[in-house]
Scaffold this active site. Structure first.
Site, PDB file in Angstrom:
ATOM      1  N   ASN A 159     -12.731  -3.207   3.099  1.00  0.00           N
ATOM      2  CA  ASN A 159     -13.806  -2.227   3.183  1.00  0.00           C
ATOM      3  C   ASN A 159     -14.819  -2.243   1.867  1.00  0.00           C
ATOM      4  O   ASN A 159     -14.364  -2.558   0.871  1.00  0.00           O
ATOM      5  CB  ASN A 159     -13.261  -0.671   2.893  1.00  0.00           C
ATOM      6  CG  ASN A 159     -12.428  -0.504   4.367  1.00  0.00           C
ATOM      7  OD1 ASN A 159     -12.792  -0.817   5.493  1.00  0.00           O
ATOM      8  ND2 ASN A 159     -11.021   0.121   4.092  1.00  0.00           N
TER       9      ASN A 159
ATOM     10  N   HIS B 164      -6.727  -5.364   2.528  1.00  0.00           N
ATOM     11  CA  HIS B 164      -5.347  -4.985   3.257  1.00  0.00           C
ATOM     12  C   HIS B 164      -4.962  -5.988   4.233  1.00  0.00           C
ATOM     13  O   HIS B 164      -5.772  -6.728   4.984  1.00  0.00           O
ATOM     14  CB  HIS B 164      -5.696  -4.022   3.977  1.00  0.00           C
ATOM     15  CG  HIS B 164      -6.553  -2.564   3.527  1.00  0.00           C
ATOM     16  ND1 HIS B 164      -5.771  -1.352   3.157  1.00  0.00           N
ATOM     17  CD2 HIS B 164      -7.680  -2.308   3.065  1.00  0.00           C
ATOM     18  CE1 HIS B 164      -6.574  -0.546   2.768  1.00  0.00           C
ATOM     19  NE2 HIS B 164      -7.997  -0.897   2.502  1.00  0.00           N
TER      20      HIS B 164
ATOM     21  N   HIS C 193     -10.512  -5.150  -2.958  1.00  0.00           N
ATOM     22  CA  HIS C 193      -9.148  -5.368  -2.348  1.00  0.00           C
ATOM     23  C   HIS C 193      -9.334  -5.707  -0.910  1.00  0.00           C
ATOM     24  O   HIS C 193     -10.293  -5.310  -0.287  1.00  0.00           O
ATOM     25  CB  HIS C 193      -8.278  -4.212  -2.484  1.00  0.00           C
ATOM     26  CG  HIS C 193      -8.976  -2.841  -2.071  1.00  0.00           C
ATOM     27  ND1 HIS C 193      -9.838  -2.338  -2.618  1.00  0.00           N
ATOM     28  CD2 HIS C 193      -8.818  -2.395  -0.837  1.00  0.00           C
ATOM     29  CE1 HIS C 193     -10.271  -1.329  -2.035  1.00  0.00           C
ATOM     30  NE2 HIS C 193      -9.404  -1.129  -1.024  1.00  0.00           N
TER      31      HIS C 193
ATOM     32  N   ASP D  84       0.951  -1.359   0.020  1.00  0.00           N
ATOM     33  CA  ASP D  84      -0.082   0.130   0.037  1.00  0.00           C
ATOM     34  C   ASP D  84       0.958   1.143  -0.034  1.00  0.00           C
ATOM     35  O   ASP D  84       1.794   1.250   0.570  1.00  0.00           O
ATOM     36  CB  ASP D  84      -0.741  -0.089   1.428  1.00  0.00           C
ATOM     37  CG  ASP D  84      -2.098   1.001   1.068  1.00  0.00           C
ATOM     38  OD1 ASP D  84      -3.125   0.658   0.974  1.00  0.00           O
ATOM     39  OD2 ASP D  84      -1.697   2.134   0.995  1.00  0.00           O
ATOM     40  N   ILE D  85       0.666   2.210  -0.801  1.00  0.00           N
ATOM     41  CA  ILE D  85       1.331   3.281  -0.946  1.00  0.00           C
ATOM     42  C   ILE D  85       1.130   4.380   0.228  1.00  0.00           C
ATOM     43  O   ILE D  85       1.923   5.042   0.701  1.00  0.00           O
ATOM     44  CB  ILE D  85       0.783   4.309  -2.250  1.00  0.00           C
ATOM     45  CG1 ILE D  85       2.048   5.179  -2.615  1.00  0.00           C
ATOM     46  CG2 ILE D  85      -0.256   5.123  -1.846  1.00  0.00           C
ATOM     47  CD1 ILE D  85       1.535   5.730  -4.245  1.00  0.00           C
TER      48      ILE D  85
ATOM     49  N   GLN E  58     -14.736   2.806   1.310  1.00  0.00           N
ATOM     50  CA  GLN E  58     -14.227   2.197   0.496  1.00  0.00           C
ATOM     51  C   GLN E  58     -13.702   3.102  -0.386  1.00  0.00           C
ATOM     52  O   GLN E  58     -14.584   3.758  -1.245  1.00  0.00           O
ATOM     53  CB  GLN E  58     -14.943   0.981  -0.331  1.00  0.00           C
ATOM     54  CG  GLN E  58     -14.186   0.346  -1.654  1.00  0.00           C
ATOM     55  CD  GLN E  58     -14.795  -0.879  -2.153  1.00  0.00           C
ATOM     56  OE1 GLN E  58     -15.900  -1.246  -1.819  1.00  0.00           O
ATOM     57  NE2 GLN E  58     -14.135  -1.249  -3.152  1.00  0.00           N
TER      58      GLN E  58
HETATM   59  P1  5GP Z   1      -9.722   1.542   0.742  1.00  0.00           P
HETATM   60  O1  5GP Z   1     -10.181   2.794   1.553  1.00  0.00           O
HETATM   61  O2  5GP Z   1     -10.578   1.453  -0.410  1.00  0.00           O
HETATM   62  O3  5GP Z   1     -10.142   0.350   1.700  1.00  0.00           O
HETATM   63  O4  5GP Z   1      -8.229   1.435   0.536  1.00  0.00           O
HETATM   64  C1  5GP Z   1      -7.846   1.949  -0.586  1.00  0.00           C
HETATM   65  C2  5GP Z   1      -6.115   1.915  -0.304  1.00  0.00           C
HETATM   66  O5  5GP Z   1      -5.316   2.043  -1.484  1.00  0.00           O
HETATM   67  C3  5GP Z   1      -5.621   2.736   0.679  1.00  0.00           C
HETATM   68  O6  5GP Z   1      -4.971   2.271   1.790  1.00  0.00           O
HETATM   69  C4  5GP Z   1      -4.545   3.686  -0.228  1.00  0.00           C
HETATM   70  O7  5GP Z   1      -3.287   3.970   0.367  1.00  0.00           O
HETATM   71  C5  5GP Z   1      -4.323   2.457  -1.220  1.00  0.00           C
HETATM   72  N1  5GP Z   1      -3.770   3.201  -2.668  1.00  0.00           N
HETATM   73  C6  5GP Z   1      -4.427   4.304  -3.331  1.00  0.00           C
HETATM   74  N2  5GP Z   1      -3.888   4.703  -4.338  1.00  0.00           N
HETATM   75  C7  5GP Z   1      -2.777   3.893  -4.351  1.00  0.00           C
HETATM   76  C8  5GP Z   1      -1.611   3.765  -5.478  1.00  0.00           C
HETATM   77  O8  5GP Z   1      -1.582   4.452  -6.717  1.00  0.00           O
HETATM   78  N3  5GP Z   1      -0.685   2.675  -5.289  1.00  0.00           N
HETATM   79  C9  5GP Z   1      -0.827   2.040  -4.072  1.00  0.00           C
HETATM   80  N4  5GP Z   1       0.250   1.011  -3.925  1.00  0.00           N
HETATM   81  N5  5GP Z   1      -1.758   2.019  -3.021  1.00  0.00           N
HETATM   82  C10 5GP Z   1      -2.739   2.973  -3.200  1.00  0.00           C
END
Ligand code: 5GP
Length: 122
Positions: free
Chosen positions: A91, A106, A104, A33-34, A98
């Site tokens: 999420n 985590h 996805h 994750d970034i 989300q």
């Molecule tokens: P969500 O909130 O949808 O469950 O999590 C999305 C996740 O994607 C976040 O933890 C965010 O840091 C990660 N993310 C968003 N853009 C990028 C990206 O360009 N590269 C990577 N490796 N992770 C990303």
């Protein structure tokens, strides 16, 4: 809701933007994750176009479902957190915030993660 082909994970799958790969097979990609929230913070995604776990659980083939669950375990073992413990979080939708509309999970690990509680009761 239709799948958005331009979501960031779709771009990663098409190799249009880079990601630090941890694991890949026919059906699954996992990468760091970034916005790292723990010493280990990896995202596991199916290669198919699924919006959420709800969508994935309904439409994915048995092979995709099996590959996904196996990949989560493989990543955890590969990164060493299976020995000490880890958390898998998915999420789904608006109430769960989300952010990226490609299914996805985590994987968090590498430190004590505390308990899991919703931010507010009621
Ligand atoms: P969500 O909130 O949808 O469950 O999590 C999305 C996740 O994607 C976040 O933890 C965010 O840091 C990660 N993310 C968003 N853009 C990028 C990206 O360009 N590269 C990577 N490796 N992770 C990303």
């Amino acid at each position: 809701m239709a799948y958005d082909n331009d979501n960031i994970f779709a771009c990663i799958l098409r190799r249009e933007i880079p990601a630090e790969k941890v694991y890949e097979d026919e059906h699954v990609l996992a990468f760091h994750d970034i916005g790292k929230l723990a010493p280990v913070h990896v995202l596991v995604i199916p290669k198919g176009a699924y919006i959420s776990i709800d969508d994935f659980s309904e439409r994915a083939s048995d092979a995709e479902l099996v590959a996904y669950v196996r990949a989560v375990g493989r990543v955890a073992r590969k990164l060493g957190v299976a020995k000490t413990g880890y958390r898998v979080v998915t999420n789904c939708g608006t109430d769960a915030n989300q952010e990226v509309s490609h299914f996805h999970s985590h994987i968090f690990g590498g430190r004590k993660l505390g308990g899991v509680r919703p931010p507010h009761s009621g």
